[in-house]
Design a protein around this motif. Sequence first.
Motif, PDB file in Angstrom:
ATOM      1  N   VAL A 140      27.045  31.521  52.370  1.00 51.45           N
ATOM      2  CA  VAL A 140      28.118  31.360  51.263  1.00 51.45           C
ATOM      3  C   VAL A 140      27.387  31.725  49.865  1.00 51.45           C
ATOM      4  O   VAL A 140      27.895  32.310  48.943  1.00 51.45           O
ATOM      5  N   GLY A 141      26.338  30.945  49.977  1.00 58.86           N
ATOM      6  CA  GLY A 141      25.282  31.029  48.388  1.00 58.86           C
ATOM      7  C   GLY A 141      25.082  32.524  48.208  1.00 58.86           C
ATOM      8  O   GLY A 141      25.376  32.936  47.042  1.00 58.86           O
ATOM      9  N   ALA A 142      24.693  33.150  49.257  1.00 58.35           N
ATOM     10  CA  ALA A 142      24.195  34.694  49.113  1.00 58.35           C
ATOM     11  C   ALA A 142      25.501  35.498  48.654  1.00 58.35           C
ATOM     12  O   ALA A 142      25.459  36.376  47.801  1.00 58.35           O
ATOM     13  N   ALA A 143      26.521  35.256  49.340  1.00 51.28           N
ATOM     14  CA  ALA A 143      27.818  35.881  49.034  1.00 51.28           C
ATOM     15  C   ALA A 143      28.238  35.645  47.721  1.00 51.28           C
ATOM     16  O   ALA A 143      28.688  36.571  47.036  1.00 51.28           O
ATOM     17  N   ALA A 144      28.045  34.383  46.895  1.00 53.51           N
ATOM     18  CA  ALA A 144      28.677  34.176  45.872  1.00 53.51           C
ATOM     19  C   ALA A 144      27.718  34.916  44.651  1.00 53.51           C
ATOM     20  O   ALA A 144      28.194  35.438  43.639  1.00 53.51           O
ATOM     21  N   ALA A 145      26.352  35.016  45.029  1.00 53.72           N
ATOM     22  CA  ALA A 145      25.426  35.659  44.229  1.00 53.72           C
ATOM     23  C   ALA A 145      25.843  37.187  44.236  1.00 53.72           C
ATOM     24  O   ALA A 145      25.405  37.881  43.185  1.00 53.72           O
ATOM     25  N   PHE A 146      26.245  37.680  45.346  1.00 47.90           N
ATOM     26  CA  PHE A 146      26.377  39.210  45.411  1.00 47.90           C
ATOM     27  C   PHE A 146      27.639  39.338  44.887  1.00 47.90           C
ATOM     28  O   PHE A 146      27.816  40.561  44.678  1.00 47.90           O
ATOM     29  N   LEU A 147      28.769  38.677  44.723  1.00 46.46           N
ATOM     30  CA  LEU A 147      29.960  38.914  44.108  1.00 46.46           C
ATOM     31  C   LEU A 147      30.050  39.762  42.838  1.00 46.46           C
ATOM     32  O   LEU A 147      30.746  40.897  42.756  1.00 46.46           O
ATOM     33  N   PRO A 148      29.364  39.220  41.854  1.00 48.25           N
ATOM     34  CA  PRO A 148      29.305  39.816  40.642  1.00 48.25           C
ATOM     35  C   PRO A 148      28.563  41.254  40.533  1.00 48.25           C
ATOM     36  O   PRO A 148      29.037  42.200  39.792  1.00 48.25           O
TER      37      PRO A 148
ATOM     38  N   THR B  22      31.373  43.655  42.359  1.00 49.56           N
ATOM     39  CA  THR B  22      32.520  43.861  41.737  1.00 49.56           C
ATOM     40  C   THR B  22      32.419  45.013  40.695  1.00 49.56           C
ATOM     41  O   THR B  22      31.291  44.908  39.990  1.00 49.56           O
ATOM     42  N   PRO B  23      33.212  45.863  40.487  1.00 50.10           N
ATOM     43  CA  PRO B  23      33.265  47.172  39.550  1.00 50.10           C
ATOM     44  C   PRO B  23      32.959  46.412  38.091  1.00 50.10           C
ATOM     45  O   PRO B  23      33.672  45.617  37.725  1.00 50.10           O
ATOM     46  N   PRO B  24      32.001  46.892  37.329  1.00 49.86           N
ATOM     47  CA  PRO B  24      31.680  46.316  35.952  1.00 49.86           C
ATOM     48  C   PRO B  24      32.945  46.163  35.196  1.00 49.86           C
ATOM     49  O   PRO B  24      33.211  45.332  34.438  1.00 49.86           O
ATOM     50  N   LEU B  25      33.897  47.235  35.265  1.00 50.67           N
ATOM     51  CA  LEU B  25      35.254  47.301  34.411  1.00 50.67           C
ATOM     52  C   LEU B  25      36.057  46.015  34.682  1.00 50.67           C
ATOM     53  O   LEU B  25      36.601  45.345  33.771  1.00 50.67           O
ATOM     54  N   ALA B  26      36.225  45.903  36.041  1.00 57.85           N
ATOM     55  CA  ALA B  26      36.946  44.568  36.425  1.00 57.85           C
ATOM     56  C   ALA B  26      36.260  43.209  36.108  1.00 57.85           C
ATOM     57  O   ALA B  26      37.148  42.305  35.666  1.00 57.85           O
ATOM     58  N   LEU B  27      34.950  43.311  36.372  1.00 56.96           N
ATOM     59  CA  LEU B  27      34.455  42.164  35.953  1.00 56.96           C
ATOM     60  C   LEU B  27      34.530  41.993  34.308  1.00 56.96           C
ATOM     61  O   LEU B  27      34.750  40.855  34.118  1.00 56.96           O
TER      62      LEU B  27
END
Lengths: 274, 363
Positions: free
Chosen positions: A109-117, A120-125
């Motif tokens: 879960v921690g690694a997934a949280a770090a991977f999320l940003p 995510t496409p920079p424009l959406a972020l």
Amino acid sequence: MDAVALGAADVMTGHTGWRHLVLVALAVSSAAPFALLALWSVQGEWFFPALLPSGLTTAAWQSALGSGTFGLALATSAALASATSVLGCALALPAGRALARLRGWRRHVGAAAAFLPVATPPLALGTGLQVVLLAAGLGGTLPGVLLAHLVPAVGYLALFFLGTFSLWDVRPEEAARTLGATRGQVWWRVVLPALRRPIAEGAAVGFLVSWTQFALTLTVGAGAVRTLPLEVLAYARAGEDRAAAVGALLLIVPPAAAFAALRWAVRRTTVVPA
Amino acid sequence: MSGRVAPALAVERLDVLFGTTPGVNSGLRNISVAVGGGERLAVLGPSGVGKTTLLRALAGLAPVAAGRIAVRGADVTALPPERRDMVYLHQTPVLFEHLSVAENVAFPLRVRRVSNDAVRERVTAALAAVRLPGLEHRAPHMLSGGQRHRVALARALVARPAVLLLDEPLSALDPTLRDEVREAIADVHDAADALDHAPALVLVTHDVDDAGLLADRVAVLLAGRIAQLAAPATLFASPATLGVAHLLGTYQTLPALVRADGAVDCALGTIASHAVLEPGAAAVVAFRRDALTVRSVASEPCAVAARVVGIRHRAHGASVVLRLESAPGTPMLEAELRGAVAPGVGELCGVALERRAALVFPA
């Protein structure tokens, strides 16, 4: 000659021609854009169907380096990238260490949280961050853009340091503690010196994440924060090809320098005297 | 003021839990032992019994479930590792690879902010004590295995701890290196002794010989408890339980039956017993190889007929493996070959047990 007696490399010699062809194609595809950019930046007149420009001029370089626009954008980009690099490492290092200490689903879960940003496409972020940062009064400001750049950078670096700490040997830390070192002393005298190389690599990654950032700067900076990628795009859209080429070449300098420095650092730290 | 000096290390009713099976709390229970300054205690036990866990708990690197740890009379149970006055040495020497040999040894002094002059003096003395002068500027990766052990010991020496904890310091070393490191441990202890600050030394090992060679006393850890705490000579001659005898590896056993007079009958004759045993109960007679004497014929007094099924040659002598003719179902016995009697494989001979060297345990 007996085929069994041939080494693997000898057996492969039948494909040498193909290998050379692929390598040449790779070299051309890598070098050609830069050669074209360099040529473009010093072109005089260059119209179709001429293969080469009719004359060369340094006017675009003089104009770019003389004008405040490029200089300011360059300084802004360098400041943002440097700050992202330092702060990103400072935040991601303990985060990566904490992630590496987790076990089972917590670590996933921690690694997934770090991977999320990162995923995510920079424009959406940027669109999402814009809402928060505008509400915080940071929209269109340098600190706001820095915070936006830090989001993907910390994600990248946390995953990077997770890898580092997954292979980390805690015994030197334990040895140092029982030899009388406090947690802080262990961190400064044992952990950080042992992490010099990964930190240097992480700093380079953090710098590049910010240096090449476009969408986040555009959405959060709202045009008020002008970085080099934004200026290059503006010149390209305005048809100022020579100025855009100069800007693009300037964009390449820090990554090239970073890779050269890394290569030098790696060579220095991996040679083990006999 | 009381004249009694507190031991360098006192462990009182210590419980340490470990194990990965959910719901099963395996661990160490009710461990109590005191070690004086300059004394060497070996903790001997089979693999997995919790020797390393005990050492780590003492050092503050593993949690303690209950009990008390005191160093020179001060309770350190709740203190962090750096404030316990104990140095823990890992099984393989852990050096700081980014520091030179001298800076490795100086580490405990640097973190205590000792002056540069004092650091130089003490590092030089420590390296001399472990016989490594001249290697001050060498990088750790350029040292041999034995030298790395010596540097780790020198580094522990300059810290001047009350207690030095050594985790299997000699395991996984070749015989030459074992001797070298054993010698280095003795060097360090002697050097500290000369400076009047010899630490209490606690080392864990699964090697009986290492325990005997290095320790003043041996604590045998079995099934999470101290099964016996004794000087090596006492331990080796009189293991307190059958489990301890098995762990020592030098004892062989025969099944026996308790007689009405308290003595026991086994395949090698009747053995007097000091243990309080129920008449008719099963018992076990344990004895070492050197308690058996091989005779040329079974007709000699006290000898029992046995057939030689094998001969084992070792560096320090040979022994014969025997099957008792009168009790073929009993375990094979091994007896040292001494003197002129040297039966060959398949031959019949006599074997006699020295009664005084035999121990009797409940089965």
